[in-house]
Design a protein around this motif. Structure first.
Motif, PDB file in Angstrom:
ATOM      1  N   ALA A   1      -2.121  -5.786   0.611  1.00  0.00           N
ATOM      2  CA  ALA A   1      -1.947  -7.200   0.264  1.00  0.00           C
ATOM      3  C   ALA A   1      -2.329  -7.465  -1.193  1.00  0.00           C
ATOM      4  O   ALA A   1      -1.693  -8.283  -1.870  1.00  0.00           O
ATOM      5  N   PHE A   2      -3.345  -6.771  -1.688  1.00  0.00           N
ATOM      6  CA  PHE A   2      -3.767  -6.906  -3.082  1.00  0.00           C
ATOM      7  C   PHE A   2      -2.623  -6.532  -4.020  1.00  0.00           C
ATOM      8  O   PHE A   2      -2.299  -7.273  -4.954  1.00  0.00           O
ATOM      9  N   TYR A   3      -1.983  -5.389  -3.771  1.00  0.00           N
ATOM     10  CA  TYR A   3      -0.888  -4.949  -4.630  1.00  0.00           C
ATOM     11  C   TYR A   3       0.332  -5.851  -4.497  1.00  0.00           C
ATOM     12  O   TYR A   3       0.968  -6.191  -5.492  1.00  0.00           O
TER      13      TYR A   3
ATOM     14  N   ALA B   1       0.415  -8.989  -3.800  1.00  0.00           N
ATOM     15  CA  ALA B   1       0.140 -10.245  -4.505  1.00  0.00           C
ATOM     16  C   ALA B   1       0.309 -10.095  -6.013  1.00  0.00           C
ATOM     17  O   ALA B   1       0.556 -11.085  -6.714  1.00  0.00           O
ATOM     18  N   ARG B   2       0.226  -8.871  -6.523  1.00  0.00           N
ATOM     19  CA  ARG B   2       0.381  -8.610  -7.958  1.00  0.00           C
ATOM     20  C   ARG B   2       1.836  -8.324  -8.326  1.00  0.00           C
ATOM     21  O   ARG B   2       2.135  -8.011  -9.462  1.00  0.00           O
TER      22      ARG B   2
END
Length: 180
Positions: free
Chosen positions: A119-121, A123-124
């Protein structure tokens, strides 16, 4: 004081390399020597707090095959932030520095994300690869279905003639240890 530094592997002194290696082996139960070596030879982003390394990521060159082309790929490796320093934007700062390297120097960015980091990646702006994966090995092209759903890509400076088909085949070059 918190500082972000980028440097090629050749510019990292022995103490810094040892601190990064220790952080990675401390944080990842399945870290192996090959995993450490995968992150060497490229550009490192380091977050230091009062001179102590609390975060690291690197980008190294690989060749990924897609749609009949060998794409010059900036492959992100060894992303880590000390658990007691997470949630403060350090991971985002590391990735921002490396994304600039990818966009400026590579046709494509790629990485293999742990489940808790996907999810972190995303979102980027990193996009999950939906198509089949494989690796060029000493024994020929070998499918790697165990990695499907974990590989993410970020367009860099792709030639206009290249259109990424996220449902198409993506093949990585050979290396010891984890292929992706």
């Amino acid at each position: 004081m918190v500082e972000l530094v980028t440097a090629h592997t050749s510019a990292l002194d022995r103490a810094t390399r040892q601190a990064v290696r220790a952080l990675l082996f401390e944080e990842f139960d399945d870290m192996a020597e090959e995993d450490w070596e995968h992150g060497l030879g490229g550009v490192h982003a380091l977050v230091r707090e009062d001179g102590v390394v609390i975060g690291h990521a690197s980008v190294v060159q690989r060749r990924l095959l897609h749609a009949g082309r060998a794409l010059r790929t900036g492959y992100v490796e060894n992303v880590v932030v000390r658990p007691d320093r997470r949630g403060r934007g350090h991971g985002a700062a590391l990735m921002e520095a490396l994304e600039a390297v990818v966009r400026g120097g590579y046709e494509l960015g790629a990485l293999c994300a742990a489940d808790d980091a996907a999810a972190f990646y995303a979102a980027r702006g990193w996009q999950p690869w939906r198509g089949p994966l494989a690796a060029l090995t000493p024994h020929g092209r070998v499918p790697t279905p165990e990695d499907e759903g974990e590989v993410f890509v970020l367009p860099g400076s792709l030639p206009e003639a290249v259109v990424l088909d996220l449902d198409g085949h993506l093949v990585c070059d050979w290396r010891d240890g984890d292929l992706w």
